[in-house]
Design an enzyme around this catalytic site. Structure first.
Site, short mmCIF file in Angstrom:
data_model
loop_
_atom_site.label_atom_id
_atom_site.label_comp_id
_atom_site.label_asym_id
_atom_site.label_seq_id
_atom_site.Cartn_x
_atom_site.Cartn_y
_atom_site.Cartn_z
N GLY A 1 0.82 -1.03 0.00
CA GLY A 1 0.18 -0.07 0.09
C GLY A 1 0.91 1.22 -0.04
O GLY A 1 0.72 2.32 0.59
N GLY B 1 -0.37 4.78 -0.92
CA GLY B 1 -1.66 5.28 -0.46
C GLY B 1 -1.28 6.42 0.75
O GLY B 1 -0.05 7.02 0.59
N ASP C 1 2.77 -1.97 -4.37
CA ASP C 1 1.48 -1.57 -4.25
C ASP C 1 0.62 -2.29 -5.52
O ASP C 1 1.16 -2.71 -6.40
CB ASP C 1 0.90 -0.02 -4.62
CG ASP C 1 -0.31 0.54 -3.72
OD1 ASP C 1 -0.27 1.44 -3.12
OD2 ASP C 1 -1.39 -0.04 -4.44
N ARG D 1 -1.20 -0.95 -7.95
CA ARG D 1 -1.19 -0.26 -9.04
C ARG D 1 0.40 0.34 -9.44
O ARG D 1 1.23 0.47 -8.65
CB ARG D 1 -1.93 1.08 -9.11
CG ARG D 1 -2.54 1.54 -7.72
CD ARG D 1 -3.35 2.79 -7.59
NE ARG D 1 -3.20 3.07 -6.22
CZ ARG D 1 -3.07 4.34 -5.84
NH1 ARG D 1 -2.89 5.33 -6.48
NH2 ARG D 1 -2.78 4.51 -4.59
N TYR E 1 -15.15 -2.36 8.08
CA TYR E 1 -13.71 -1.98 8.37
C TYR E 1 -13.33 -2.08 9.66
O TYR E 1 -12.32 -2.67 9.99
CB TYR E 1 -13.77 -0.51 7.78
CG TYR E 1 -12.39 0.18 8.05
CD1 TYR E 1 -11.36 -0.34 7.21
CD2 TYR E 1 -12.12 1.03 8.98
CE1 TYR E 1 -10.13 0.42 7.36
CE2 TYR E 1 -10.87 1.86 9.37
CZ TYR E 1 -9.80 1.42 8.48
OH TYR E 1 -8.81 2.04 8.75
N1 SER Z 1 -9.20 7.34 8.50
C1 SER Z 1 -9.96 5.96 8.55
C2 SER Z 1 -11.39 6.15 7.92
O1 SER Z 1 -11.87 7.28 8.02
C3 SER Z 1 -10.08 5.51 9.90
O2 SER Z 1 -8.95 4.56 10.15
O3 SER Z 1 -11.84 5.25 7.37
#
Ligand code: SER
Length: 314
Positions: free
Chosen positions: A8, A11, A34, A36, A139
């Site tokens: 990553g 990012g 990454d 890409r 998440y």
């Molecule tokens: N910054 C992240 C989000 O907003 C939180 O880990 O998803």
């Protein structure tokens, strides 16, 4: 010799951490990966890598022989609500791939966690290091799972796992993608270009935040800490500041007095933000490995406005 593999790497967090790592260890010692291809201007040692392909990671690890793997490839919170199954596959599947490989290869494994690892039922003020973790987003579920996997692989197999529960990260080099805290990045360009920002969160939504130089420092400091000083192998609470959109707008108005904040509600992001802490208690990180952030809201705002303005002028 320290050799670091970063996933990553293109990012928001990866871009900054790779810069710090290359400065410290040299280009040859940092393999940035990454899914890409990088931009032609990208600097350092780079290769594309899909972290869901176990065989491809094994090959990269065998060739490069990292002593540390910093695994940043992941889907963020709002995107994760759109594609929950993909979020699980990417965030958990890739961490499991790397932890399995770490058993044999013996590298130190860093996995970021997040304020998203908390949820309803968690105390929102001074959120303790050890507390209720029942997140209501996919998440968040992947972050708790990642934390537990790190602890498991440390206890069961002796893998040197390390992690941080990051708050919202504010930076100017690479944009965040699909997070709930992204507003605290987007607001700066909007303020400078239009003098106005339409915020997806309500003005009184309080969240933990951190400026990117501190986030990068946190990763480096945790990786530098002697293994026997670390009590928590899942992830440490770390924070640097805690504010609401209204307070951030006020701090911006010190520099741009006519700046205007309006509210354009995003129900998904609001629901997510409402389930996260106001401010975490990061005493365990301070005591065990000396966590000490440098930027408060005023210092961060001054630097962000300066950096974003330069970028807009270039
Ligand atoms: N910054 C992240 C989000 O907003 C939180 O880990 O998803």
């Amino acid at each position: 010799m320290t050799k670091v593999l970063v996933t990553g790497a293109l990012g928001q967090l990866g871009t900054e951490i790779c810069k710090s790592l290359r400065l410290r260890y040299g280009d040859e010692a940092v393999l940035q990966t990454d899914v890409r291809p990088p931009s032609p201007a990208h600097q350092g040692y780079y290769r594309t890598l899909d972290v869901l392909e176990r065989g491809a990671i094994e090959q990269v690890v065998a060739n490069f022989q990292p002593t540390i793997v910093i695994h940043l490839a992941a889907l963020l919170s709002a995107t994760g609500e759109r594609w929950p199954e993909l979020a699980w596959k990417l965030n958990v599947g890739s961490a499991l791939n790397l932890l399995e490989i770490a058993r044999e290869a013996g590298f130190t494994f860093f996995l970021p966690s997040s304020i998203a690892a908390f949820g309803p039922g968690t105390p929102v003020d001074d959120t303790p290091q050890i507390t209720v973790q029942r997140p209501s987003t996919m998440y968040g579920i992947t972050k708790v799972t990642g934390e537990l996997l790190c602890e498991y692989y440390f206890t069961r197999y002796g893998v040197d796992t390390r992690g941080l529960r990051f708050p919202g990260l504010i930076s100017h080099s690479a944009p965040p993608g699909g997070g709930t805290t992204d507003y605290a990045v987007e607001i700066f360009e909007a303020a400078l270009r239009h003098g106005r920002f339409a915020c997806p969160l309500a003005p009184d939504t309080r969240l933990d935040m951190m400026y990117m130089p501190d986030a990068s420092k946190a990763v480096m400091d945790l990786l530098d800490a002697p293994a026997d000083k670390l009590i928590h192998r899942n992830a440490y609470n770390v924070t640097a500041m805690s504010f609401t959109p209204a307070e951030l707008a006020e701090a911006i108005r010190v520099h741009l007095p006519r700046f205007e904040l309006v509210h354009e509600p995003d129900p998904t992001r609001q629901r997510i933000a409402d389930s996260w802490p106001n401010r975490m208690d990061d005493r365990a990180a301070r005591q065990e490995w000396g966590w000490d952030p440098r930027y408060d809201i005023q210092a961060m705002v001054a630097d962000m406005l300066d950096q974003v303005e330069r970028k807009l002028q270039s």
